[in-house]
Scaffold this active site. Sequence first.
Site, PDB file in Angstrom:
ATOM      1  CG  ASP A 203      -6.653  -1.807  -1.778  1.00  0.00           C
ATOM      2  OD1 ASP A 203      -6.764  -3.062  -1.934  1.00  0.00           O
ATOM      3  OD2 ASP A 203      -5.698  -1.397  -0.965  1.00  0.00           O
TER       4      ASP A 203
ATOM      5  CG  ASP B 104      -1.954  -0.929   1.019  1.00  0.00           C
ATOM      6  OD1 ASP B 104      -2.327  -1.233  -0.038  1.00  0.00           O
ATOM      7  OD2 ASP B 104      -2.279  -1.597   2.279  1.00  0.00           O
TER       8      ASP B 104
END
Length: 183
Positions: free
Chosen positions: A156, A138
């Site tokens: 995402d 991330d």
Amino acid sequence: MHKQVTNSHNSPQKRGRGLNNNQRFWWWMAFATSLVLLDQWTKQYFNTHLYYAERWNVLPFFDFTLLYNPGAAFSFLADGQGWQKWFFISIALGASALIITLLRKTPQQILFSLSMSLIMGGAIGNVLDRFQHGHVIDFLLFYWNNSYFPAFNVADICITCGAILMVLDEFLRLRKKKHEPKE
């Protein structure tokens, strides 16, 4: 008598058709693949240009960072003992197989196919991370003062946008069905 010659490539029947369903299916598959490539490229970039937990400030409420998530959304099951990696991989691969089947059957439904392609591209992007690294990379971090939204990535974003479009598609389908004349 003059016989009219028509060019079969420009006939109204040919122009109106556009892509056939098989071509549409492969177009959606190519779109999903391009999302996977974009996701993997961005993750590779930040994984090689930032140290773990390092932050590059971009805006007063947004930083690039490098964080690893062994869990799912919002670090769900991140503290598992490793079994969750295979659980999430299985779910993503199963969902991708279902999405491929749905895309094969309904490639002409633009909004639905777009939502499915986004979800599949995101799911596969995160699965590749789990296979390669054992966790998801991330790098997008939004915050305000001391409140932080969990870090996320391109995959995402694709999954979230795909889910929103899927709900919108269902809403529009039900609305259209409601307004159709009854037989």
